[in-house]
Design a protein around this motif. Structure first.
Motif, PDB file in Angstrom:
ATOM      1  N   PHE A  44       6.550   6.831   6.423  1.00  0.00           N
ATOM      2  CA  PHE A  44       6.146   6.266   7.707  1.00  0.00           C
ATOM      3  C   PHE A  44       5.422   4.927   7.541  1.00  0.00           C
ATOM      4  O   PHE A  44       5.625   4.003   8.327  1.00  0.00           O
ATOM      5  CB  PHE A  44       5.271   7.241   8.486  1.00  0.00           C
ATOM      6  N   VAL A  45       4.586   4.803   6.520  1.00  0.00           N
ATOM      7  CA  VAL A  45       3.873   3.543   6.300  1.00  0.00           C
ATOM      8  C   VAL A  45       4.860   2.453   5.873  1.00  0.00           C
ATOM      9  O   VAL A  45       4.752   1.306   6.319  1.00  0.00           O
ATOM     10  CB  VAL A  45       2.739   3.733   5.268  1.00  0.00           C
ATOM     11  N   ILE A  46       5.812   2.794   5.021  1.00  0.00           N
ATOM     12  CA  ILE A  46       6.828   1.813   4.619  1.00  0.00           C
ATOM     13  C   ILE A  46       7.673   1.405   5.821  1.00  0.00           C
ATOM     14  O   ILE A  46       8.008   0.226   5.976  1.00  0.00           O
ATOM     15  CB  ILE A  46       7.692   2.363   3.467  1.00  0.00           C
ATOM     16  N   LEU A  47       8.014   2.346   6.695  1.00  0.00           N
ATOM     17  CA  LEU A  47       8.757   2.009   7.913  1.00  0.00           C
ATOM     18  C   LEU A  47       7.967   1.054   8.796  1.00  0.00           C
ATOM     19  O   LEU A  47       8.505   0.066   9.311  1.00  0.00           O
ATOM     20  CB  LEU A  47       9.104   3.280   8.693  1.00  0.00           C
ATOM     21  N   THR A  48       6.678   1.318   8.957  1.00  0.00           N
ATOM     22  CA  THR A  48       5.837   0.443   9.769  1.00  0.00           C
ATOM     23  C   THR A  48       5.767  -0.958   9.169  1.00  0.00           C
ATOM     24  O   THR A  48       5.936  -1.960   9.868  1.00  0.00           O
ATOM     25  CB  THR A  48       4.422   1.033   9.894  1.00  0.00           C
ATOM     26  N   GLY A  49       5.513  -1.040   7.871  1.00  0.00           N
ATOM     27  CA  GLY A  49       5.406  -2.340   7.213  1.00  0.00           C
ATOM     28  C   GLY A  49       6.719  -3.107   7.201  1.00  0.00           C
ATOM     29  O   GLY A  49       6.746  -4.317   7.457  1.00  0.00           O
ATOM     30  N   SER A  50       7.810  -2.419   6.931  1.00  0.00           N
ATOM     31  CA  SER A  50       9.099  -3.116   6.893  1.00  0.00           C
ATOM     32  C   SER A  50       9.534  -3.565   8.284  1.00  0.00           C
ATOM     33  O   SER A  50      10.205  -4.596   8.422  1.00  0.00           O
ATOM     34  CB  SER A  50      10.170  -2.233   6.256  1.00  0.00           C
ATOM     35  N   SER A  51       9.146  -2.848   9.313  1.00  0.00           N
ATOM     36  CA  SER A  51       9.458  -3.285  10.672  1.00  0.00           C
ATOM     37  C   SER A  51       8.673  -4.540  11.036  1.00  0.00           C
ATOM     38  O   SER A  51       9.204  -5.443  11.691  1.00  0.00           O
ATOM     39  CB  SER A  51       9.142  -2.179  11.672  1.00  0.00           C
ATOM     40  N   PHE A  80       0.825  -1.208   0.000  1.00  0.00           N
ATOM     41  CA  PHE A  80       0.000   0.000   0.000  1.00  0.00           C
ATOM     42  C   PHE A  80       0.858   1.256   0.000  1.00  0.00           C
ATOM     43  O   PHE A  80       0.601   2.205  -0.749  1.00  0.00           O
ATOM     44  CB  PHE A  80      -0.929  -0.018   1.219  1.00  0.00           C
ATOM     45  N   GLY A  81       1.898   1.272   0.835  1.00  0.00           N
ATOM     46  CA  GLY A  81       2.762   2.445   0.921  1.00  0.00           C
ATOM     47  C   GLY A  81       3.524   2.707  -0.361  1.00  0.00           C
ATOM     48  O   GLY A  81       3.667   3.851  -0.801  1.00  0.00           O
ATOM     49  N   ILE A  82       4.001   1.649  -0.999  1.00  0.00           N
ATOM     50  CA  ILE A  82       4.786   1.816  -2.217  1.00  0.00           C
ATOM     51  C   ILE A  82       3.907   2.220  -3.399  1.00  0.00           C
ATOM     52  O   ILE A  82       4.280   3.082  -4.188  1.00  0.00           O
ATOM     53  CB  ILE A  82       5.566   0.523  -2.525  1.00  0.00           C
ATOM     54  N   LEU A  83       2.739   1.614  -3.506  1.00  0.00           N
ATOM     55  CA  LEU A  83       1.912   1.841  -4.696  1.00  0.00           C
ATOM     56  C   LEU A  83       0.959   3.028  -4.594  1.00  0.00           C
ATOM     57  O   LEU A  83       0.674   3.677  -5.603  1.00  0.00           O
ATOM     58  CB  LEU A  83       1.096   0.574  -5.009  1.00  0.00           C
ATOM     59  N   LYS A  84       0.444   3.333  -3.413  1.00  0.00           N
ATOM     60  CA  LYS A  84      -0.651   4.298  -3.313  1.00  0.00           C
ATOM     61  C   LYS A  84      -0.312   5.613  -2.632  1.00  0.00           C
ATOM     62  O   LYS A  84      -1.033   6.586  -2.796  1.00  0.00           O
ATOM     63  CB  LYS A  84      -1.834   3.668  -2.552  1.00  0.00           C
ATOM     64  N   LEU A  85       0.736   5.665  -1.841  1.00  0.00           N
ATOM     65  CA  LEU A  85       0.997   6.864  -1.040  1.00  0.00           C
ATOM     66  C   LEU A  85       2.188   7.646  -1.581  1.00  0.00           C
ATOM     67  O   LEU A  85       2.975   7.148  -2.385  1.00  0.00           O
ATOM     68  CB  LEU A  85       1.253   6.470   0.416  1.00  0.00           C
TER      69      LEU A  85
END
Length: 111
Positions: A31-38, A19-24
């Motif tokens: 911040f969303v990529i950091l949350t997901g990758s963590s 979601f973070g990579i494609l939509k934001l």
């Protein structure tokens, strides 16, 4: 039951990454990529910790760790991934609230 929670965290983390990579875009994306990758990193580093620990015992014998444990992936799993998850989640919430307030929306104040 623990494995169900671990798989749920993994799936939610992958979903956040996609979601973070494609939509934001912008700061929220970071911040969303950091949350997901963590979340995904926790799953990955738990398994890497166990793999390295078991591999070294197999190659060098049970006395290799002298009763200790493999420290590198363990520290990443226990300290770094949860910290990254908290920073990403809090940052995402703060940006969402700021965005809503800039658009003229108001939040109800409860006393």
């Amino acid at each position: 039951m623990f494995l169900v929670y671990l798989l749920l965290i993994l799936l939610l983390g992958v979903g956040l990454l996609i979601f973070g990579i494609l939509k934001l875009s912008g700061k929220l994306r970071k911040f969303v990529i950091l949350t997901g990758s963590s979340a995904v990193g926790f799953f990955v580093f738990v398994h890497l910790h166990n793999l390295v620990y078991g591999l070294f015992i197999h190659l060098f014998g049970e006395d290799f760790w002298n009763g200790g444990d493999e420290p590198f992936f363990f520290i990443i799993t226990v300290f770094i991934c949860p910290l990254g998850f908290i920073v990403g989640a809090v940052g995402s919430v703060v940006l969402a609230i700021r965005s809503r307030l800039k658009q003229g929306g108001e939040y109800e104040k409860t006393a």
